[in-house]
Design an enzyme around this catalytic site. Structure first.
Site, PDB file in Angstrom:
ATOM      1  N   GLN A  46     -18.000 -24.144  34.876  1.00 27.56           N
ATOM      2  CA  GLN A  46     -19.137 -24.020  35.894  1.00 27.56           C
ATOM      3  C   GLN A  46     -20.595 -23.725  34.895  1.00 27.56           C
ATOM      4  OE1 GLN A  46     -16.534 -22.165  37.195  1.00 27.56           O
ATOM      5  NE2 GLN A  46     -16.153 -23.981  38.484  1.00 27.56           N
ATOM      6  N   ASN A  64     -20.526 -27.409  39.515  1.00 24.43           N
ATOM      7  CA  ASN A  64     -19.243 -27.778  38.566  1.00 24.43           C
ATOM      8  C   ASN A  64     -19.575 -28.732  37.361  1.00 24.43           C
ATOM      9  OD1 ASN A  64     -17.506 -26.132  40.108  1.00 24.43           O
ATOM     10  ND2 ASN A  64     -17.510 -27.779  42.005  1.00 24.43           N
ATOM     11  N   CYS A  73     -19.350 -18.506  42.340  1.00 16.67           N
ATOM     12  CA  CYS A  73     -18.683 -18.459  41.343  1.00 16.67           C
ATOM     13  C   CYS A  73     -18.756 -17.155  40.710  1.00 16.67           C
ATOM     14  CB  CYS A  73     -19.405 -19.316  40.179  1.00 16.67           C
ATOM     15  SG  CYS A  73     -18.504 -19.492  38.633  1.00 16.67           S
ATOM     16  N   ASN A 150     -16.936 -20.867  48.995  1.00 15.04           N
ATOM     17  CA  ASN A 150     -16.253 -22.328  48.664  1.00 15.04           C
ATOM     18  C   ASN A 150     -14.833 -22.482  49.453  1.00 15.04           C
ATOM     19  OD1 ASN A 150     -15.304 -20.396  47.053  1.00 15.04           O
ATOM     20  ND2 ASN A 150     -15.583 -21.548  45.038  1.00 15.04           N
ATOM     21  N   GLU A 201      -8.554 -26.018  40.514  1.00 19.70           N
ATOM     22  CA  GLU A 201     -10.120 -25.765  41.106  1.00 19.70           C
ATOM     23  C   GLU A 201     -10.481 -27.014  41.739  1.00 19.70           C
ATOM     24  OE1 GLU A 201     -13.145 -22.567  39.619  1.00 19.70           O
ATOM     25  OE2 GLU A 201     -12.509 -24.167  38.000  1.00 19.70           O
ATOM     26  N   GLY A 211     -13.072 -16.531  39.592  1.00 16.95           N
ATOM     27  CA  GLY A 211     -13.275 -15.603  40.201  1.00 16.95           C
ATOM     28  C   GLY A 211     -13.022 -15.590  41.737  1.00 16.95           C
ATOM     29  N   THR A 212     -13.683 -16.841  42.393  1.00 19.53           N
ATOM     30  CA  THR A 212     -13.429 -16.736  43.511  1.00 19.53           C
ATOM     31  C   THR A 212     -11.962 -17.253  44.173  1.00 19.53           C
ATOM     32  OG1 THR A 212     -13.993 -19.263  43.679  1.00 19.53           O
ATOM     33  CG2 THR A 212     -15.844 -17.684  44.044  1.00 19.53           C
TER      34      THR A 212
END
Length: 267
Positions: A46, A64, A73, A150, A201, A211-212
């Site tokens: 990212q 992205n 993010c 997201n 991802e 992380g998310t």
């Protein structure tokens, strides 16, 4: 044009930060793709762009590597917070993202916590293509879905090593049930406070961590009754902690490390 950047990673989930506070924002989808290419650019999962903000230390926009924008993010947010807390000489800071105002704090051992906001659990907010129970989707494996800014889809499996995200992930990312695409994760519950996670991802392939995705996997595990409110999430690149009380904001805590800094040339 020359763009100064800093590259960091969070347990192998790498990102770059471009600070444009006091300047214009030149980043477009084409520039993000060019910078994100690991052969002809810098390479990252990212990109975080820092912009001026009246009610926070900075506004942060995320891209992205394939040039698509995203709202959240967790890894890059922690990296930005780490740098701006150093800059301010403070152990806490507030950042504005498309998820709203996020409070970040310094923890021991170069660890940073960020309050990622509450998850979105309704089908339209994920989003799904039709009204369905997000805790039990009609796909093989009966995954659960939620949004952390997201979209996320979580499969709970008996053996994480029997799943290859690079094989299973691409088709699921583009499944018609997810009109905006989705992140896909595979979770093995080791105990109520510890999971093993592997990820496909959206727009990024197989990362060492996210992380998310860590947050969403824990949220869906708690909703399923499989996990307690504090969970260690073991990704391919290392372990982070996720806390969620079942109602409020999800808190993500983990380490971040600087990698390099330099100047990127864009034309």
């Amino acid at each position: 044009m020359t763009l100064p950047f800093v590259k960091m990673h969070a347990l192998g989930d790498d990102f770059i930060i471009i600070d444009r506070r006091g300047l214009d924002d030149p980043i477009t989808a084409q520039i993000a793709r060019r910078l994100g290419n690991r052969h002809t650019g810098i390479g990252f999962n990212q990109l975080a762009v820092l912009l001026d903000c009246d009610d926070a230390a900075a506004r942060v926009k995320f891209w992205n590597a394939n040039g698509t924008a995203l709202q959240a993010c967790g890894s890059a947010t922690r990296g930005v917070a780490d740098r701006l807390m150093h800059e301010a000489g403070s152990d806490s800071i507030v950042l504005r993202t498309d998820r709203g105002l996020l409070t970040c704090t310094r923890e021991a051992g170069r660890r940073v916590s960020v309050s990622m906001g509450p998850p979105s659990l309704e089908w339209a907010a994920v989003p799904l293509a039709e009204a369905l129970d997000t805790l039990d989707l009609p796909l093989e494996g009966r995954p659960a879905a939620c949004s952390m800014g997201n979209p996320h889809c979580t499969f709970f499996v008996a053996d994480i090593l029997a799943v290859d995200p690079a094989v299973a992930g691409p088709e699921l990312e583009q499944h018609p049930l997810f009109p905006a695409g989705t992140n896909v994760h595979f979770v093995q519950v080791l105990n109520r406070g510890h999971i093993r996670l592997r990820i496909w991802e959206r727009g990024g392939g197989v990362p060492l961590g996210s992380g998310t995705c860590c947050c969403a996997a824990v949220v869906n595990g708690i909703r399923r009754g499989l996990l307690d409110s504090r969970v260690q999430v073991q990704c391919d690149g290392g372990t982070v902690r996720v806390d969620w009380d079942g109602q409020g904001a999800v808190v993500l805590t983990g380490s971040v490390e600087p990698v390099m800094q330099g100047n990127a040339y864009v034309f």
